[in-house]
Structures are given as C-alpha cells and as structure tokens.
Design an enzyme around this catalytic site. Structure first.
Site, PDB file in Angstrom:
ATOM      1  N   LYS A  74       0.709  -1.353  -0.092  1.00 49.82           N
ATOM      2  CA  LYS A  74      -0.109   0.156   0.134  1.00 49.82           C
ATOM      3  C   LYS A  74       0.820   1.343   0.185  1.00 49.82           C
ATOM      4  O   LYS A  74       0.484   2.264  -0.713  1.00 49.82           O
ATOM      5  CB  LYS A  74      -1.006  -0.043   1.264  1.00 49.82           C
ATOM      6  CG  LYS A  74      -2.135  -0.812   1.137  1.00 49.82           C
ATOM      7  CD  LYS A  74      -3.219  -0.581   2.165  1.00 49.82           C
ATOM      8  CE  LYS A  74      -4.335  -1.394   1.825  1.00 49.82           C
ATOM      9  NZ  LYS A  74      -5.392  -1.288   2.887  1.00 49.82           N
TER      10      LYS A  74
ATOM     11  N   LYS B   4      -5.342 -10.281  -6.529  1.00 49.83           N
ATOM     12  CA  LYS B   4      -6.655 -10.370  -5.976  1.00 49.83           C
ATOM     13  C   LYS B   4      -7.856  -9.580  -6.347  1.00 49.83           C
ATOM     14  O   LYS B   4      -7.371  -8.142  -6.835  1.00 49.83           O
ATOM     15  CB  LYS B   4      -6.350 -10.195  -4.549  1.00 49.83           C
ATOM     16  CG  LYS B   4      -7.334  -9.492  -3.750  1.00 49.83           C
ATOM     17  CD  LYS B   4      -6.807  -9.630  -2.106  1.00 49.83           C
ATOM     18  CE  LYS B   4      -7.581  -8.141  -1.392  1.00 49.83           C
ATOM     19  NZ  LYS B   4      -7.857  -8.214  -0.063  1.00 49.83           N
TER      20      LYS B   4
ATOM     21  N   LYS C  20     -11.500  -4.190  -3.829  1.00 48.85           N
ATOM     22  CA  LYS C  20     -12.598  -3.198  -3.916  1.00 48.85           C
ATOM     23  C   LYS C  20     -11.799  -1.810  -4.500  1.00 48.85           C
ATOM     24  O   LYS C  20     -12.193  -0.765  -4.819  1.00 48.85           O
ATOM     25  CB  LYS C  20     -13.024  -2.764  -2.537  1.00 48.85           C
ATOM     26  CG  LYS C  20     -14.026  -3.626  -2.050  1.00 48.85           C
ATOM     27  CD  LYS C  20     -14.467  -3.447  -0.728  1.00 48.85           C
ATOM     28  CE  LYS C  20     -13.335  -3.719   0.458  1.00 48.85           C
ATOM     29  NZ  LYS C  20     -13.988  -3.732   1.718  1.00 48.85           N
TER      30      LYS C  20
HETATM   31  P1  AMP Z   1     -11.313  -6.062   2.939  1.00 48.78           P
HETATM   32  O1  AMP Z   1     -12.254  -6.013   1.700  1.00 48.78           O
HETATM   33  O2  AMP Z   1      -9.935  -5.945   2.174  1.00 48.78           O
HETATM   34  O3  AMP Z   1     -11.736  -5.085   4.127  1.00 48.78           O
HETATM   35  O4  AMP Z   1     -11.525  -7.496   3.158  1.00 48.78           O
HETATM   36  C1  AMP Z   1     -12.519  -7.855   4.029  1.00 48.78           C
HETATM   37  C2  AMP Z   1     -12.324  -9.464   4.053  1.00 48.78           C
HETATM   38  O5  AMP Z   1     -12.716  -9.946   2.771  1.00 48.78           O
HETATM   39  C3  AMP Z   1     -11.012  -9.843   4.789  1.00 48.78           C
HETATM   40  O6  AMP Z   1     -10.915 -11.181   5.391  1.00 48.78           O
HETATM   41  C4  AMP Z   1     -10.303 -10.286   3.306  1.00 48.78           C
HETATM   42  O7  AMP Z   1      -9.097 -11.224   3.375  1.00 48.78           O
HETATM   43  C5  AMP Z   1     -11.492 -10.820   2.474  1.00 48.78           C
HETATM   44  N1  AMP Z   1     -11.182 -10.549   0.728  1.00 48.78           N
HETATM   45  C6  AMP Z   1     -11.167  -9.332   0.478  1.00 48.78           C
HETATM   46  N2  AMP Z   1     -10.829  -9.489  -0.887  1.00 48.78           N
HETATM   47  C7  AMP Z   1     -10.899 -10.928  -1.084  1.00 48.78           C
HETATM   48  C8  AMP Z   1     -10.783 -11.741  -2.330  1.00 48.78           C
HETATM   49  N3  AMP Z   1     -10.543 -11.107  -3.475  1.00 48.78           N
HETATM   50  N4  AMP Z   1     -10.907 -13.119  -2.211  1.00 48.78           N
HETATM   51  C9  AMP Z   1     -10.918 -13.612  -1.018  1.00 48.78           C
HETATM   52  N5  AMP Z   1     -11.276 -12.924   0.009  1.00 48.78           N
HETATM   53  C10 AMP Z   1     -11.170 -11.774   0.248  1.00 48.78           C
END
Ligand code: AMP
Ligand code: TRP
Length: 332
Positions: free
Chosen positions: A114, A196, A199
């Site tokens: 980041k 990955k 968002k």
């Molecule tokens: P975040 O969206 O980064 O706040 O992540 C929220 C949760 O969703 C965390 O536990 C991440 O590890 C999971 N997560 C986010 N993006 C992915 C993805 N592309 N595939 C699987 N898990 C994800």
C-alpha cells in the site's frame, strides 16, 4: 461465552471476492459455531488510513451494513457495529502500540504494497494499522477470527502481541486463531487474474459488485481474461483466469474442482463462462432483493445501535482493565 470477531473495511462497494472469501463464510460459521457470539464490524477507522471522500465513506458504511444483513446473517448471537462508534478501539490500539516493535510492522507485506502505491505522504496510521486490527480482535478476547488469506500475517502479529502482553502482565488476552476458508479464500481479478479481486482496483471490469445488475455481471464474466488453450482445467500458474472462474463456480455451488472439471470437460470457455455467470446471478438475486428492503427501512440503524451497546460494554471494560494493569491513572 466464546467469541468470534471479524471486520470489513468500508472502502468501495463490496465485490464477490469479499463476499465469497469473507461474508458468506460468516454465515456458514454461524451454523458451525452456534455457541459463539459473533462481533462483526465495519472497520471505518481502518478505511481512513488513506484519504477518503466523506460522503462516499458514509454511503459505503451504510451499504456495507445493509449487505452484511442482506447476505443472510442471523441476528441471534450477533453484534454488528461500526468500529468508530466504540472509542475503545482507538484506545486499545494505542496501548498495544506500546507492545509492538517497529521492525514487526515494517515486515507487513500489505503495508509495503500500500505504501508503494501512495504517491506522496504515507500516513503513519497506514503503518500502525495492524495494531488497530490487533486491538479490534483482542478487545473481545476472540477465540477465532475468520479472514481471507491476505490477512493471515496480521493475525500472526495479533497473536504475537497478545502473547507478549500476557507474558508481561500475566494472562490477560485470549490468543486468537485465524479461520481461513479453503474455497473462496482468494478470488482474483477478472482482468489480471494474478492479482486479488479488490475493492480498490482502478479497473471496474476487474470485479463483480454484489449490487451489480444481471447484465453487467454477465458482461464482466464473459469478458474475463483467460488463455488460448480452451481446456477447463484448474492450473493456477499456467491458467490463472480459468482457475479463478473454477474457484468462483466452486465457491458458490460447493462443488470440488474435480467435479467441475469433469462436468465441463467437453465445453468451450464461452459456455463455461455462461455457466459461471448463471450461478453468480442466482446467488446474488436474493441478496439484492433483501438489500433493497433493508436500505429503505430503519432496521439497519436499530440493529447497529443494539450491536454497539452490547460490544461497547465489553470493550470499555477491557481497556479499563488494561489501563489499570499498566499502572495508568489513579485507581489502586
Ligand atoms: P477487505 O475487503 O480488504 O476489507 O477484506 C475483508 C475480508 O474479505 C478480509 O478477510 C479479506 O481477506 C477478504 N477478502 C477481500 N478480498 C478478497 C478476495 N478477492 N478473495 C477472498 N477474500 C477476500
Ligand atoms: N484489516 C482487515 C482487512 O483489510 C479488516 C479488519 C479490520 C479486520 N479489523 C479486523 C478483520 C479485525 C478481522 C478482525 O481485510
């Protein structure tokens, strides 16, 4: 009572990566761990480690709250709340910083990634973010923390901090264990399948949002990047695009890779993509319908208030106890 804790950042609209890797897993875990109380929160303090537009942030917080509920979480034994509404989260983060080494934070891969992306002025909160996360978890003495693969390193740090505090002042924190789902743990970008699905990706075509309409969903999946080999086989190294579509399909249908490969053995990429689009559309339909219902009512606000009240009591006590253990304030 035993606790399960997890959070999601309100940064941009939710996509199927976060859904399959995280929220849907919470729904399943409520069934597997009926005795545990769940603390699920919207990690808005985490979101501002990078500058955000305040209107957009507020909208995303609400949307995420409604989606948590729309995805089928049961309200019993669940406290859903907004992180910033419980000041104990910030307070605990500071206390835990006194137990975290700079070297440990410098090793966090997510921070390195980041920080590299930021053109100027990396906020110090981006650096200390894993400590805020450790606080989120340790405040509630979580036994388990369901997260995606990418959060594993932060969980390990949380465990190290907990053990260090326990060693210094005597048993105080439960040392949490990660719960990482086997399927769906990592959904990749539709156009750069070695990254990955995120968002924050600049390319909207890289992801499917939970609130995308059917036409968009189909378009995104049909134009997902694949290879020229035309065989539907799971091979993450040589065929990351197709492997990702197999993962998505399997995560939704609960079928194994082998079963999926066998079924689509003689099919074209085109028809496999159509099948993936069909299951995604069907999975999201009821969620979108429920979302509309929730966002237009005061159900969410009432539930967030309830969640805050329940969680805040526990969190405040934990901070007060730690303050005392560390010799802060006047109380003997
Ligand atoms: P975040 O969206 O980064 O706040 O992540 C929220 C949760 O969703 C965390 O536990 C991440 O590890 C999971 N997560 C986010 N993006 C992915 C993805 N592309 N595939 C699987 N898990 C994800
Ligand atoms: N850092 C997590 C993420 O980006 C979100 C998060 C914040 C979290 N606090 C948490 C997850 C506590 C689990 C437990 O995905």
């Amino acid at each position: 009572m035993k606790h399960i804790v997890s959070g999601i950042q309100p940064t941009g609209s939710l996509n199927i990566g976060t859904y399959l890797g995280s929220i849907r897993n919470f729904v399943k875990l409520q069934e597997s761990y009926p005795e545990h109380h769940f603390f699920l929160f919207i990690a808005d303090l985490h979101a501002i480690t990078i500058p955000r537009d305040r209107q957009a942030l507020r909208r995303t917080i609400k949307e995420l709250g409604a989606l948590y509920l729309a995805c089928g979480l049961k309200k019993e034994k669940l406290s859903l709340f907004i992180q910033s509404e419980i000041p104990a989260h910030s307070q605990m983060a500071y206390l835990l910083q006194c137990f975290t080494y700079i070297g440990e934070l410098e090793r966090m891969t997510q921070y390195k990634e980041k920080a590299q992306k930021q053109v100027s002025g990396v906020a110090s909160s981006l650096f200390t973010y894993p400590v805020l996360m450790a606080g989120d978890i340790l405040l509630y003495d979580a036994e388990y923390v369901p997260v995606g693969e990418d959060q594993k390193q932060h969980l390990e740090l949380t465990r190290d901090i907990a053990m260090r505090v326990n060693q210094r002042i005597g048993e105080f924190f439960t040392v949490p264990k990660p719960l990482i789902p086997k399927v769906g743990a990592r959904i990749m970008s539709l156009i750069e399948p070695d990254k990955k699905m995120s968002k924050s990706d600049d390319y909207i075509k890289s992801r499917i949002l939970l609130l995308d309409d059917e036409v968009i969903i189909r378009k995104r999946i049909m134009s997902a990047v694949t290879d020229s080999d035309q065989s539907i086989k799971y091979d993450k190294v040589n065929k990351p695009g197709i492997s990702n579509l197999i993962t998505i399909y399997g995560a939704i249908t609960n079928e194994s890779i082998e079963v999926i490969e066998a079924r689509f053995k003689n099919e074209s990429y085109q028809s496999f993509k159509k099948a993936v689009a069909d299951v995604v559309v069907e999975e999201l339909k009821p969620i979108q319908a429920r979302y509309k219902e929730i966002i237009n009512s005061n159900e969410l606000d009432a539930f967030l208030d309830e969640g805050r009240l329940y969680a805040e009591k526990i969190a405040m006590k934990k901070v007060a106890k730690l303050n005392h253990k560390l010799g802060l304030g006047r109380k003997q």
